[in-house]
Design an enzyme around this catalytic site. Sequence first.
Site, PDB file in Angstrom:
ATOM      1  N   TYR A  30      23.751   0.789  13.283  1.00  0.00           N
ATOM      2  CA  TYR A  30      24.452   1.002  12.007  1.00  0.00           C
ATOM      3  C   TYR A  30      24.893   2.458  11.876  1.00  0.00           C
ATOM      4  O   TYR A  30      25.953   2.749  11.337  1.00  0.00           O
ATOM      5  CB  TYR A  30      23.570   0.593  10.818  1.00  0.00           C
ATOM      6  CG  TYR A  30      23.864  -0.805  10.346  1.00  0.00           C
ATOM      7  CD1 TYR A  30      23.569  -1.903  11.152  1.00  0.00           C
ATOM      8  CD2 TYR A  30      24.475  -1.036   9.117  1.00  0.00           C
ATOM      9  CE1 TYR A  30      23.866  -3.195  10.737  1.00  0.00           C
ATOM     10  CE2 TYR A  30      24.773  -2.322   8.695  1.00  0.00           C
ATOM     11  CZ  TYR A  30      24.466  -3.392   9.505  1.00  0.00           C
ATOM     12  OH  TYR A  30      24.769  -4.664   9.092  1.00  0.00           O
ATOM     13  N   ASP A  40      10.049  -6.930  -3.424  1.00  0.00           N
ATOM     14  CA  ASP A  40       8.849  -7.335  -2.679  1.00  0.00           C
ATOM     15  C   ASP A  40       8.620  -8.813  -2.918  1.00  0.00           C
ATOM     16  O   ASP A  40       8.757  -9.284  -4.053  1.00  0.00           O
ATOM     17  CB  ASP A  40       7.635  -6.513  -3.176  1.00  0.00           C
ATOM     18  CG  ASP A  40       6.514  -6.473  -2.153  1.00  0.00           C
ATOM     19  OD1 ASP A  40       6.065  -7.566  -1.733  1.00  0.00           O
ATOM     20  OD2 ASP A  40       6.074  -5.376  -1.785  1.00  0.00           O
ATOM     21  N   ASN A  41       8.274  -9.557  -1.865  1.00  0.00           N
ATOM     22  CA  ASN A  41       7.992 -10.988  -2.061  1.00  0.00           C
ATOM     23  C   ASN A  41       6.504 -11.242  -2.270  1.00  0.00           C
ATOM     24  O   ASN A  41       6.073 -12.385  -2.398  1.00  0.00           O
ATOM     25  CB  ASN A  41       8.517 -11.830  -0.885  1.00  0.00           C
ATOM     26  CG  ASN A  41       7.824 -11.503   0.428  1.00  0.00           C
ATOM     27  OD1 ASN A  41       6.982 -10.615   0.488  1.00  0.00           O
ATOM     28  ND2 ASN A  41       8.176 -12.225   1.474  1.00  0.00           N
ATOM     29  N   THR A  70       2.248  -9.726   1.388  1.00  0.00           N
ATOM     30  CA  THR A  70       1.105  -8.826   1.610  1.00  0.00           C
ATOM     31  C   THR A  70       1.063  -7.723   0.542  1.00  0.00           C
ATOM     32  O   THR A  70       0.058  -7.043   0.415  1.00  0.00           O
ATOM     33  CB  THR A  70       1.130  -8.186   3.025  1.00  0.00           C
ATOM     34  OG1 THR A  70       2.368  -7.506   3.204  1.00  0.00           O
ATOM     35  CG2 THR A  70       0.943  -9.227   4.114  1.00  0.00           C
ATOM     36  N   GLY A 119      22.491  -3.462   5.278  1.00  0.00           N
ATOM     37  CA  GLY A 119      23.708  -3.927   4.600  1.00  0.00           C
ATOM     38  C   GLY A 119      23.766  -3.422   3.168  1.00  0.00           C
ATOM     39  O   GLY A 119      24.828  -2.996   2.684  1.00  0.00           O
ATOM     40  N   VAL A 137      13.067 -10.023   1.375  1.00  0.00           N
ATOM     41  CA  VAL A 137      14.194  -9.230   1.902  1.00  0.00           C
ATOM     42  C   VAL A 137      14.841  -9.860   3.134  1.00  0.00           C
ATOM     43  O   VAL A 137      15.855  -9.352   3.609  1.00  0.00           O
ATOM     44  CB  VAL A 137      13.822  -7.743   2.165  1.00  0.00           C
ATOM     45  CG1 VAL A 137      13.382  -7.072   0.889  1.00  0.00           C
ATOM     46  CG2 VAL A 137      12.805  -7.585   3.256  1.00  0.00           C
ATOM     47  N   TYR A 144       5.086  -7.904  15.941  1.00  0.00           N
ATOM     48  CA  TYR A 144       5.245  -6.698  15.115  1.00  0.00           C
ATOM     49  C   TYR A 144       5.952  -5.604  15.913  1.00  0.00           C
ATOM     50  O   TYR A 144       6.929  -5.009  15.450  1.00  0.00           O
ATOM     51  CB  TYR A 144       3.869  -6.230  14.664  1.00  0.00           C
ATOM     52  CG  TYR A 144       3.859  -5.020  13.756  1.00  0.00           C
ATOM     53  CD1 TYR A 144       4.456  -5.066  12.501  1.00  0.00           C
ATOM     54  CD2 TYR A 144       3.218  -3.843  14.139  1.00  0.00           C
ATOM     55  CE1 TYR A 144       4.426  -3.966  11.656  1.00  0.00           C
ATOM     56  CE2 TYR A 144       3.172  -2.736  13.301  1.00  0.00           C
ATOM     57  CZ  TYR A 144       3.778  -2.803  12.055  1.00  0.00           C
ATOM     58  OH  TYR A 144       3.748  -1.715  11.229  1.00  0.00           O
ATOM     59  N   PHE A 152       0.836  -1.208   0.000  1.00  0.00           N
ATOM     60  CA  PHE A 152       0.000   0.000   0.000  1.00  0.00           C
ATOM     61  C   PHE A 152       0.875   1.264   0.000  1.00  0.00           C
ATOM     62  O   PHE A 152       0.847   2.073  -0.943  1.00  0.00           O
ATOM     63  CB  PHE A 152      -0.928  -0.078   1.220  1.00  0.00           C
ATOM     64  CG  PHE A 152      -1.517   1.209   1.706  1.00  0.00           C
ATOM     65  CD1 PHE A 152      -2.122   2.106   0.835  1.00  0.00           C
ATOM     66  CD2 PHE A 152      -1.482   1.510   3.071  1.00  0.00           C
ATOM     67  CE1 PHE A 152      -2.671   3.297   1.308  1.00  0.00           C
ATOM     68  CE2 PHE A 152      -2.036   2.685   3.551  1.00  0.00           C
ATOM     69  CZ  PHE A 152      -2.616   3.584   2.662  1.00  0.00           C
TER      70      PHE A 152
END
Length: 321
Positions: free
Chosen positions: A168, A40-41, A44, A111, A66, A154, A20
């Site tokens: 990082y 994107d896999n 969702t 990374g 990812v 979540y 979205f």
Amino acid sequence: MQNRDLNKMFVSVITGGAGFLGSHLADYLLKKGHRVIVLDNLVTGRIENIAHLAGNEMFKFIKQDVTQYLYVSEKVDYVWHFASPASPIDYAEIPIQTLKVGSLGTHNALGLALKNKARFLLTSTSEVYGDPLQHPQREDYWGNVNTVGPRGCYDEAKRFAEAITMAYHRAHGLETRIVRIFNTYGPRMRMKDGRVVPAFVSQALRGEPITIYGQGTQTRSFCYCSDLIEGIYRLMMSEEIYPVNIGNPTELTILDFAREIIALTGAKSQLIHMELPIDDPKQRRPDISRAKHLLNWEPQISLREGLEKTIQWFAEEIQKN
Ligand code: UDP
């Protein structure tokens, strides 16, 4: 496009760019003249959200989880880490993927940014405040999260994501940004993602009962997607390292929200009450002083205007199906 020198354009990678919000960001960045690579896999995310960009030479889609090693062949300038299930129903169904994308996925996206000396933006969430004991929520509030409750997967994934992003920054000097997104709505939300906006709007448009969880006295504050994307873009381009809330501070109860949707759709739907989900936050409203001050940003779209656009879009979707 003929005279465009593709090598001189900024390259933006958006993880979760078929979702979205990620897909709205893709549109926005293309208009700003970036080249956009979406990873994107499609767990969702939905290919329909980016179908209109197929054939655009400035745009590339790579179907990629990812949480696996990320490889992008070109030099990247910006990494926008949007990948994650974001609806309580989704992350209850796939809690392990939710934890993995917030932890391993964030690590991989960091990374990728480090390898490219790119700037990195994490989409965090108001869920880091849990069921907040401070109201409205300011960024210096540390939150009230139940680690072992159904939302813990979540909330804790995003809290970890914030921590590793700061690590990082501190350990590698990576340029990082953290946005805490409050409830956001608009076209391209999945009809059945279980969140309140698609649920109420589709119930109203179909004349079905509106499902109020609990008494409906819990509050939320809803931001239209274009306002949110503008705020996120400004944050990425700013120099601010610490988290910034982006959301609309107009707060209302879920019951009033249902009434607003009934009024705008002209629906004859009944209101029915159902069990309140565990750990459902009782109140939520962003304090956006920092966004106003640092980014000169505040929402422009009123709830009514945003809902009208959203209702129109859902009405068309229902027609198609
Ligand atoms: N909600 C509701 N009926 C629904 C879906 C959600 O009353 O069919 C309520 C939910 O209990 C919560 C609020 O609406 O208090 C917002 O829920 P959503 O899932 O959109 O997001 P949240 O803010 O909880 O992450």
